[in-house]
Design an enzyme around this catalytic site. Structure first.
Site, short mmCIF file in Angstrom:
data_model
loop_
_atom_site.label_atom_id
_atom_site.label_comp_id
_atom_site.label_asym_id
_atom_site.label_seq_id
_atom_site.Cartn_x
_atom_site.Cartn_y
_atom_site.Cartn_z
N ASP A 302 0.95 -1.10 0.02
CA ASP A 302 0.07 0.12 -0.13
C ASP A 302 1.02 1.26 -0.03
O ASP A 302 1.88 1.32 0.74
CB ASP A 302 -0.95 0.21 1.26
CG ASP A 302 -2.05 -0.98 0.77
OD1 ASP A 302 -2.43 -1.13 0.07
OD2 ASP A 302 -2.41 -1.63 1.90
N ASP A 339 -5.26 25.59 10.90
CA ASP A 339 -5.59 24.29 10.31
C ASP A 339 -4.82 23.22 10.94
O ASP A 339 -3.50 23.48 10.96
CB ASP A 339 -5.27 24.37 8.72
CG ASP A 339 -5.77 22.79 8.24
OD1 ASP A 339 -5.87 21.99 8.82
OD2 ASP A 339 -5.71 23.01 6.74
N GLU A 343 -1.14 18.53 6.81
CA GLU A 343 -0.88 19.34 5.56
C GLU A 343 -1.04 20.84 5.64
O GLU A 343 0.01 21.45 5.38
CB GLU A 343 -2.07 18.80 4.34
CG GLU A 343 -2.19 17.60 3.75
CD GLU A 343 -2.66 16.67 4.53
OE1 GLU A 343 -3.20 16.66 5.71
OE2 GLU A 343 -2.62 15.44 3.96
N PHE A 372 -12.42 22.14 6.86
CA PHE A 372 -12.57 21.52 5.66
C PHE A 372 -13.60 20.64 5.74
O PHE A 372 -13.94 20.01 7.03
CB PHE A 372 -11.01 20.75 5.46
CG PHE A 372 -11.37 19.60 4.14
CD1 PHE A 372 -10.87 19.90 2.88
CD2 PHE A 372 -11.73 18.25 4.17
CE1 PHE A 372 -11.07 19.28 1.90
CE2 PHE A 372 -11.91 17.48 3.25
CZ PHE A 372 -11.72 18.08 2.07
N SER A 373 -14.33 20.42 4.91
CA SER A 373 -15.60 19.27 4.87
C SER A 373 -15.81 18.68 3.51
O SER A 373 -15.29 19.30 2.34
CB SER A 373 -16.89 20.05 5.25
OG SER A 373 -17.49 20.51 3.93
N THR A 376 -17.60 20.98 0.91
CA THR A 376 -16.98 21.97 0.24
C THR A 376 -15.66 21.74 -0.27
O THR A 376 -15.25 22.43 -1.18
CB THR A 376 -16.73 23.09 1.24
OG1 THR A 376 -15.88 22.93 2.32
CG2 THR A 376 -18.15 23.64 2.01
N ARG A 377 -14.91 20.87 0.22
CA ARG A 377 -13.52 20.44 0.08
C ARG A 377 -12.75 21.63 -0.15
O ARG A 377 -11.94 21.87 -0.92
CB ARG A 377 -13.52 19.58 -1.53
CG ARG A 377 -14.22 18.50 -1.62
CD ARG A 377 -14.13 17.46 -2.55
NE ARG A 377 -14.67 18.10 -3.95
CZ ARG A 377 -14.17 18.23 -4.99
NH1 ARG A 377 -13.19 17.35 -5.14
NH2 ARG A 377 -14.64 18.77 -6.13
N MET A 378 -12.82 22.54 0.88
CA MET A 378 -11.93 23.64 1.04
C MET A 378 -11.83 23.79 2.60
O MET A 378 -12.73 23.36 3.40
CB MET A 378 -12.57 24.85 0.41
CG MET A 378 -12.74 24.73 -1.13
SD MET A 378 -12.97 26.53 -1.82
CE MET A 378 -14.63 26.78 -0.98
#
Lengths: 676, 563
Positions: A302, A339, A343, A372-373, A376-378
């Site tokens: 993997d 955040d 990342e 982030f959700s 929304t992917r932001m």
């Protein structure tokens, strides 16, 4: 079970092994070992003859010494096995310590909780575990989420998260819930858990012989048979030559010719191989699986966790024309300050490294963090009236377009360039203005490339399995140096790949944790399930890694190979030894009938008696001398078969021819000096 | 220098021809023998029709083995009957009587098993009909059986997940028709042209210079001589075998006979490489064979060309050991012949091994005892050495860290069991029969000499029969009930208890899925593997036979006497 390193000769274990080796003199215990059993039979015969001779008042000093060394040969063989088992038992003991008698909170009908002792739990029962509780049995979480301290099993002190419904729903008996609460469905009856099976295996009690051990036993039995015939035929031949042979001499010849060395160490080698695996926190369900690991020719790995670090890291800031690097970095940094994802952290770190941008304390200002959700992917931050966002390309495009902004023509090329390099593009905008792209790079683990190179030399192909798109996968595969990759992998694709490789005659090893990995784990020749994985995965595989570290597949392969090499090396050594023993014993036997045979006494041994004694003593002592090697395994570094063969043939083949010449000569000098 | 030239010419021509022959063999056993022999196809088909077999039917190993056994049994019975009845059958100009039962039994087995051990003087025992229809036919058939089994085993290595290993009847017929017959024809014609006798007339009667009458045996023997060598049979038409001037008149025929008996055995490893499509594998096996044979040549030449202690004691310091050798051949030619004939399971002799120096006599015996693998008999050499190679792979293969694998086939319990059986049956049987003969009165009545040399005579007889070689050491009176039956049993067991495991191995290998080779597989086409293979062959031989040899030839050699 922490990574215990038992020293080779722990006095307590050695003492127990000594006792055991006497107990194993019971011939029923030797039935599985024809070579040592035949030594036992010969020892009984010689002892019987000795008793008769003593009764008749013959001189028996020589005969008695032979008898003693024959029995010692059996004892030494038993000791080797007992020592390996003892070390296994010591490990089993530390495994057992994890199962302190707990009282489980059993969930009865209507979800009524009642106390029930852990040993009374059956598969299918449900139990509640809350902060502070010890999980009473192996099981699967059916409801809830909890942080669990698994150090009792893995030795790793950092708590791990286990939750229902995902691929991290497996819990092990003996571990402790640190926070929150879960409902666990018990998956194994007492005595049938992984730990139980493992304890049985390392103790050697339930050890079944592996296919390769059986094949080797056949060869050893065949060799014992031919030497039995050689010795039996010697009686009439010697009679014809006018030389009498006593039973003791014949017995000494027989025992020093049959492959006692490997016969004595065979089971110790197998048990020790299993123990080495356990010490790496890997449980195998059978010795066969360990051997198969040595045979593996294709590794399915993997990507995440094995080849790359789990987290991607920011590598570059790529502004669109008209925006400066610094401006982009600043926006990216601001949007990432609250955040907490790896990342996000890596963006802040990179901005600081490149532009010395220090983080600001946003709590005082009117900053509002947008997490982030999946929808929304932001993520980002609203600060001083500006909306700063970073996220997937199309999500940010929509965000910007909705606010009346224009998408710069160059953005498409930037995003694609990053993807082609195997990285993830993160588009950054301020309000309706696109600023540029942050490149999030998969970080290939340190040294993994070199290890794959070693694997390649050993004839093992590595295949990277990833859900990434083919472009990204190809780039990472190239960077990591794997031989092949499977992109956009689904469990079905993985299974199909394994089948295809097996059709081509390859043996495949893989790791997996999810329930949907189970078919592939079952199909693979070596399937290593992660301990954190679902119980379906663990049942399907034939090994479990308690540390849930997929990189360990490489170690497992090496341990399998080391086990086989140790067995082969000692077999070769044992057989090669015979040459010298012949040169010691045969001239000694016939010297009186044919004095000219003294020319064959190339070792210049003192007398026929000392020659025969030296051979039989060497034969017994070499067993003990090789016990550490059998338990530790021979040194192994991945290399081509041709290299390994050359190296081992020189050490164990040529060495096996030469060492006994030296050994027998030294023993002869010693017993001559002692006046035996 | 002459010896070196002889060896270079001999081995050079053998290897070059063997390489070419292997190309032909591959075609023949694939069923496509090539244009030059196309006209024989109707004959082949007629034989299948007569035998009612379908040559395309792929046999499993058990069926193949049953066919081998059935064919050999029928052959033995037919040959036994022919010998017993020869007195009342035609082509018997010398009016020889039927052969007595124990001898007929021994001889029938001897020729069917490709041993060609002879407990009798052929010219005084066997009629022309028996020689031609019985012995010569078996010279072809037994050699073809050997080739068939070898090819079947190689198929086992080549095939993947296959139930069949070929068709025995097709292999038998094709090997005889397209390989042995044409070769024998060519060799026979050349031998005839060089003076080997071929006539149906009875014995010639001549008056000697001193006035006495001498009966000179002769017969239709050139054809037999050819297949005797080509099929590594070795059973002579005369008691003196290839030492007889009618069988082997000149140094040239001697060279041709040497060439003939080495040709097919050395073609087999080439065939192995060709069929696998990996010539290097064949070359490795060939190298092992050549190294063993070359070493034997060296030792024999060194030992035989030295003056013997007995001659030295008699004051003949520079006299070579010519006892038992022919004046028309050099000592070197005798030494090379003795090694070639024993290394190939042929058993023909052009000098009496009994009269060699102790070491000179021990080398041929050792070559036999190593299991006839360097290069061994027609077909038998290849399948025997492949059994050794399987064991070698198993012992050493573990040291590369994988379950042992030979050419992509994993060597597990079943394979080890079969290879061990195939390799060990001969040493076990040999030691048991030698042991028996060293105590039983009937056994001890055999040897001519006392002491170690007498023991060597017993050793040699059993070594020769268990390994289907057929050469005799002389000195042993073997035409007794005891030796005829015991040696007969040795020949049967020594042949079929190796063939059966070899075919079993072929079956299990063919059924396996072949694993592709990688740098992780043990290399079997490397010098180190050749060394290991030789090591295992020598070790098995040394460990099994060292005590016996120590009491026979070794003691003799060390005592510094000739006998």
């Amino acid at each position: 079970m922490t990574a215990t390193t038992t020293s080779l000769l722990d006095p307590a274990i050695a003492r127990a092994a000594l006792l055991d080796s006497v107990r194993k003199l019971d011939p029923r215990a030797l039935l599985r070992n024809p070579v040592i059993l035949s030594v036992w039979v010969v020892s009984v015969l010689v002892s019987g003859q000795l008793a008769v001779d003593i009764g008749q008042g013959h001189a028996v000093a020589f005969e008695a010494q032979i008898a003693i060394w024959l029995w010692l040969t059996v004892l030494f063989a038993n000791f080797a096995e007992a020592l390996a088992e003892g070390r296994g038992k010591a490990q089993a003991e530390s495994l057992r310590k994890t199962r302190t008698a707990t009282v489980a909170r059993f969930l009865g009908a209507g979800d009524v909780e009642e106390p029930r002792p852990a040993p009374d739990l059956r598969a299918g029962d449900r139990v509640v575990c809350e902060a502070g509780d010890v999980i009473p049995a192996d099981g699967e979480i059916v409801a809830g989420i909890a942080s669990v301290d698994e150090s009792a099993v893995t030795g790793e002190s950092a708590p791990v998260i286990r939750e229902s419904g995902g691929d991290r729903s497996g819990v092990t008996g003996g571990t402790r819930v640190l926070s929150d609460g879960i409902v666990v469905r018990v998956t194994a009856n007492p005595g049938e858990t992984f730990l139980d099976r493992m304890i049985a295996l390392v103790e050697g009690a339930e050890r079944q012989r592996t296919p390769n051990e059986i094949a080797l036993s056949i060869l050893l039995a065949g060799m014992s048979l031919i030497f039995l015939v050689v010795c039996a035929a010697l009686v009439p031949m010697a009679q014809l030559a006018g030389a009498g042979i006593t039973l003791a001499v014949l017995a000494a010849l027989f025992v020093s010719l049959i492959p006692t060395t490997i016969g004595a160490l065979l089971s110790a080698i197998g048990i020790a191989g299993m123990n080495r695996l356990v010490r790496r926190n890997v449980l195998a369900t059978s010795g066969r699986a360990v051997e198969a690991a040595g045979d593996v020719s294709v590794l399915l790995l993997d990507k995440t966790g094995t080849i790359t670090l789990g987290n991607r890291q920011a590598a570059r800031f790529l502004p669109v024309p008209g925006v400066s690097d610094r401006e982009l970095a600043e926006a990216a940094q601001l949007s990432s300050l609250p955040d907490e994802t790896p990342e996000g952290r890596s963006i802040v770190v990179l901005a600081k490294e490149l532009f010395d941008l220090r983080g600001r304390d946003l709590s005082a200002s009117s900053a509002r963090f947008i997490a982030f959700s999946a929808e929304t992917r932001m993520s980002g931050v609203d600060l001083d009236g500006h909306e700063l966002r970073k996220g997937a390309g199309d999500a940010v495009r929509t965000f910007v377009t909705e606010r009346g902004g224009k998408i710069p023509a160059e953005l498409g090329a930037l995003v694609e360039g990053v993807a082609r390099a195997g990285s993830t593009p993160l588009v950054v905008c301020r309000d309706a203005r696109v600023l540029g792209v942050v490149e999030l790079k998969d970080v290939v683990k340190d040294g993994i490339r070199a290890r794959f190179e070693q694997m390649r030399q050993a004839g093992i192909r590595t295949v990277m399995i990833t859900g990434d798109n083919p472009l990204t996968a190809a780039a990472i595969a190239a960077e990591a140096g794997v031989d092949d990759y499977l992109a956009e992998a689904t469990p079905e694709a993985k299974l199909a790949l394994i089948r295809k490789e097996q059709e081509g005659g390859q043996l495949v090893a893989m790791t997996g944790d999810g329930t949907n990995d189970a078919p592939a784990l079952a199909q693979a020749d070596v399937g290593v399930a992660m301990n954190a994985g679902t119980s379906a995965a663990k049942e399907a595989g034939n090994m479990v890694d308690l540390d849930s570290n997929p990189t360990k597949l490489l170690d497992i392969v090496e341990i399998g190979k080391q086990l086989l090499i140790t067995r082969g090396a000692l077999t070769t050594f044992s057989i090669a030894n015979d040459l010298a023993k012949y040169f010691a014993i045969i001239p000694a036997i016939f010297l009186t009938a044919y004095p000219q045979l003294s020319a064959l006494n190339i070792l210049d041994l003192h007398s026929p008696h000392s020659a025969i004694l030296s051979a039989i003593i060497f034969n017994a002592v070499v067993i003990i001398a090789l016990v550490p090697l059998a338990l530790r395994g021979v040194a192994y570094r991945p290399s081509s078969a041709a290299n390994l063969l050359r190296r081992n043939v020189v050490i164990y083949g040529l060495g096996g021819v030469l060492v006994p010449f030296i050994g027998i000569k030294l023993i002869d000098l010693l017993i001559t000096a002692l006046g035996a | 220098m002459a010896t070196a030239i002889l060896l270079v010419v001999l081995l050079g021509s053998v290897l070059a021809s063997a390489y070419v022959l292997a190309i032909h063999l591959q075609r023949v056993f694939a069923g496509t023998p090539g244009r030059a022999l196309h006209w024989l196809r109707p004959v082949e088909r007629a034989i299948y029709r007569a035998l009612r077999v379908d040559p395309a039917h792929d046999m499993g190993w058990a069926q193949y083995a049953r066919a081998v056994l059935a064919f050999s049994l029928v052959s033995t019975l037919a040959l036994y009957a022919l010998q017993r009845l020869q007195g009342s059958l035609p082509l018997n100009p010398a009016s020889l009587a039927g052969v007595r039962p124990d001898l007929a039994f021994n001889t029938a087995i001897s020729f069917v098993t490709n041993t060609n051990w002879q407990s009798y003087s052929p010219e005084l025992t066997m009629s022309y009909l028996t020689q031609m229809l019985g012995l010569a036919v078996q010279n072809f058939a037994s050699a073809a059986v050997g080739m068939a089994v070898a090819v079947a085993l190689v198929r086992g290595f080549c095939r993947s997940e296959s139930r069949g290993i070929g068709n025995f009847w097709a292999d038998l017929v094709r090997g005889t028709l397209y390989v042995l017959l044409p070769l024998a024809l060519v060799v026979a014609v050349v031998l005839m042209a060089r003076g080997v006798v071929q006539t149906f007339a009875g014995p010639a009667h001549a008056k000697t210079l001193s006035g006495a009458t001498q009966t000179i045996a002769r017969g239709p023997f050139a054809g037999q001589e050819a297949i005797k060598e080509l099929g590594t049979n070795g059973g002579g038409s005369f008691n003196a075998n290839s030492a007889h001037p009618y069988e082997n008149p000149t140094p040239f025929t001697n060279l041709l006979e040497l060439f003939s008996l080495l040709l097919i055995p050395f073609a087999m490893p080439f065939l192995f490489g060709r069929m696998l499509g990996r010539m290097r594998e064949g070359i490795a096996i060939l190298a092992a064979m050549l190294l063993l044979l070359g070493t034997a040549y060296g030792i024999s030449l060194a030992s035989e060309t030295r003056t013997t202690p007995a001659l030295t004691a008699a004051g003949l310091v520079h006299a070579p050991n010519m006892e038992g050798k022919e004046q028309r051949f050099s000592i070197q030619e005798a030494a090379i012949f003795s090694d070639s004939t024993t290394a190939t399971s042929t058993g023909a002799v052009n000098a009496m091994h009994d009269s060699f120096t102790a070491i000179g006599g021990a080398v041929p015996m050792t070559l036999i005892l190593l299991g006839e693998v360097a290069p061994g008999g027609v077909g038998t050499g290849l399948y025997s050495i492949l059994l050794f190679a399987t064991l070698t792979v198993f012992i050493a293969g573990l040291m590369v860290g994988r379950t042992p694998e030979f050419l992509g086939k994993s060597i597990g319990a079943r394979e080890v069991k079969l290879a061990t059986l195939g390799v060990l049956v001969m040493p076990v049987g040999f030691l048991v029969t030698v042991g028996l003969s060293s105590v039983l009165h009937d056994g001890l009545a055999g040897p001519l000499n006392a002491g170690p040399h007498g023991f060597s005579e017993i050793l040699y007889a059993f070594a020769s029969t268990w390994n289907n070689n057929g050469s005799a050491f002389a000195g042993l009176t073997a035409a007794t009930n005891y030796y005829d039956y015991l040696l007969g049993a040795a020949m049967v067991l020594g042949r079929f208890l190796v063939i059966l495991p070899a075919l079993g191995l072929a079956g299990t290998l063919a059924a396996q899925r072949t694993r592709p080779a990688s740098s992780g597989s043990m290399p079997t086409a490397s010098p180190i593997f050749v060394g290991l293979l030789i090591g295992v062959i020598l070790l098995v031989g040394a460990l099994s036979f060292f005590p016996a040899l120590a009491l026979g030839p070794l003691t003799e050699a060390l005592s510094g006497r000739l006998w």
